[in-house]
Motif scaffolding. Structure first.
Motif, mmCIF file in Angstrom:
data_model
loop_
_atom_site.group_PDB
_atom_site.id
_atom_site.type_symbol
_atom_site.label_atom_id
_atom_site.label_comp_id
_atom_site.label_asym_id
_atom_site.label_seq_id
_atom_site.Cartn_x
_atom_site.Cartn_y
_atom_site.Cartn_z
ATOM 1 N N ALA A 37 53.969 19.342 38.400
ATOM 2 C CA ALA A 37 53.305 18.117 38.857
ATOM 3 C C ALA A 37 52.809 18.395 40.256
ATOM 4 N N GLY A 38 51.663 17.819 40.600
ATOM 5 C CA GLY A 38 51.066 18.096 41.896
ATOM 6 C C GLY A 38 50.291 19.399 41.850
ATOM 7 N N GLU A 39 50.100 20.000 43.023
ATOM 8 C CA GLU A 39 49.298 21.219 43.116
ATOM 9 C C GLU A 39 50.170 22.437 43.360
ATOM 10 N N PHE A 40 49.834 23.541 42.723
ATOM 11 C CA PHE A 40 50.448 24.831 42.990
ATOM 12 C C PHE A 40 49.605 25.514 44.071
ATOM 13 N N VAL A 41 49.881 26.748 44.371
ATOM 14 C CA VAL A 41 49.124 27.483 45.387
ATOM 15 C C VAL A 41 47.989 28.268 44.730
ATOM 16 N N TRP A 42 46.912 28.468 45.467
ATOM 17 C CA TRP A 42 45.867 29.377 45.024
ATOM 18 C C TRP A 42 46.460 30.776 45.009
ATOM 19 N N HIS A 43 46.255 31.514 43.915
ATOM 20 C CA HIS A 43 46.806 32.866 43.815
ATOM 21 C C HIS A 43 46.088 33.641 42.718
ATOM 22 N N GLN A 44 46.433 34.909 42.631
ATOM 23 C CA GLN A 44 45.936 35.740 41.535
ATOM 24 C C GLN A 44 46.974 36.802 41.223
ATOM 25 N N GLU A 58 48.867 17.056 30.670
ATOM 26 C CA GLU A 58 47.522 17.554 30.937
ATOM 27 C C GLU A 58 47.564 18.442 32.175
ATOM 28 N N LEU A 59 47.002 19.624 32.063
ATOM 29 C CA LEU A 59 46.999 20.606 33.144
ATOM 30 C C LEU A 59 45.569 20.929 33.541
ATOM 31 N N MET A 60 45.307 20.873 34.833
ATOM 32 C CA MET A 60 44.031 21.343 35.350
ATOM 33 C C MET A 60 44.278 22.711 35.974
ATOM 34 N N ILE A 61 43.338 23.605 35.802
ATOM 35 C CA ILE A 61 43.388 24.889 36.496
ATOM 36 C C ILE A 61 42.069 25.035 37.232
ATOM 37 N N ASP A 62 42.188 25.119 38.549
ATOM 38 C CA ASP A 62 41.017 25.309 39.392
ATOM 39 C C ASP A 62 40.729 26.799 39.504
ATOM 40 N N GLY A 65 34.735 27.660 41.883
ATOM 41 C CA GLY A 65 33.497 27.169 41.292
ATOM 42 C C GLY A 65 33.641 26.437 39.972
ATOM 43 N N GLU A 66 34.878 26.276 39.458
ATOM 44 C CA GLU A 66 35.059 25.625 38.151
ATOM 45 C C GLU A 66 36.486 25.106 38.022
ATOM 46 N N THR A 67 36.633 24.006 37.284
ATOM 47 C CA THR A 67 37.956 23.479 36.930
ATOM 48 C C THR A 67 37.979 23.254 35.432
ATOM 49 N N ILE A 68 39.069 23.691 34.781
ATOM 50 C CA ILE A 68 39.236 23.384 33.359
ATOM 51 C C ILE A 68 40.405 22.422 33.202
ATOM 52 N N CYS A 69 40.376 21.665 32.129
ATOM 53 C CA CYS A 69 41.439 20.708 31.835
ATOM 54 C C CYS A 69 41.996 21.027 30.457
ATOM 55 N N ARG A 85 44.375 28.035 40.598
ATOM 56 C CA ARG A 85 45.377 27.091 41.091
ATOM 57 C C ARG A 85 45.661 26.058 40.002
ATOM 58 N N PRO A 86 46.836 26.124 39.375
ATOM 59 C CA PRO A 86 47.221 25.083 38.421
ATOM 60 C C PRO A 86 47.595 23.794 39.162
ATOM 61 N N ARG A 87 47.348 22.671 38.506
ATOM 62 C CA ARG A 87 47.761 21.384 39.078
ATOM 63 C C ARG A 87 47.840 20.346 37.964
ATOM 64 N N ALA A 88 48.621 19.313 38.219
ATOM 65 C CA ALA A 88 48.766 18.229 37.243
ATOM 66 C C ALA A 88 48.985 16.924 37.991
ATOM 67 N N GLU A 89 48.281 15.893 37.594
ATOM 68 C CA GLU A 89 48.441 14.591 38.244
ATOM 69 C C GLU A 89 49.772 13.960 37.883
ATOM 70 N N GLU A 90 50.229 14.187 36.659
ATOM 71 C CA GLU A 90 51.530 13.703 36.200
ATOM 72 C C GLU A 90 52.300 14.885 35.639
ATOM 73 N N GLU A 91 53.606 14.715 35.452
ATOM 74 C CA GLU A 91 54.415 15.835 34.966
ATOM 75 C C GLU A 91 53.837 16.399 33.671
ATOM 76 N N CYS A 92 53.754 17.701 33.627
ATOM 77 C CA CYS A 92 53.185 18.434 32.505
ATOM 78 C C CYS A 92 54.148 19.562 32.157
ATOM 79 N N HIS A 93 54.296 19.856 30.868
ATOM 80 C CA HIS A 93 55.178 20.927 30.405
ATOM 81 C C HIS A 93 54.331 22.045 29.830
#
Length: 120
Positions: A37-44, A58-62, A65-69, A85-93
């Motif tokens: 939940a929330g934002e992770f760090v930018w990494h590779q 629901e998981l977003m990955i930034d 130049g692009e974000t996928i959901c 950078r993975p992120r989720a507005e609400e808890e995601c598994h």
């Protein structure tokens, strides 16, 4: 002996966020579950691809130049060397498939770096 692994049961065994738990090993890879939940760090990860399969939520990955959901039942493979950078507005598994010893924060390090060999 072959063990059946119940993902829902395994997910009841921990609550902390961004701290993957290993549930199985396959060759030199680990199958992990993580709650986010929330934002992770930018990494590779320069040396390996990384598989994300959303189990719940629901998981977003930034990407630059692009974000996928991704919704439950959807997955993506992030190619090696791709900054994300993975992120989720609400808890995601999420179920992850990663090589043994992979550091979750990749090249970024920092406070969200988790022990990468905690089994449940």
């Amino acid at each position: 002996m072959v063990d059946v692994i119940n993902l829902a049961d395994k997910l009841t065994k921990f609550d902390d966020l961004w701290s993957p738990r290993v549930i199985a090993g396959i060759n030199n890879y680990q199958v992990k579950l993580v709650k986010v939940a929330g934002e992770f760090v930018w990494h590779q990860h320069d040396d390996t691809d990384e598989l994300f399969l959303v189990v719940k939520g629901e998981l977003m990955i930034d990407f630059e130049g692009e974000t996928i959901c991704l919704k439950a039942g959807e997955m993506v493979v992030v190619p090696r060397g791709v900054r994300h950078r993975p992120r989720a507005e609400e808890e995601c598994h999420i179920l992850l498939l990663e090589p043994e010893g992979l550091v979750n924060t990749g090249d970024a390090g920092g406070a969200l770096t988790a022990d990468n060999d905690v089994w449940i």
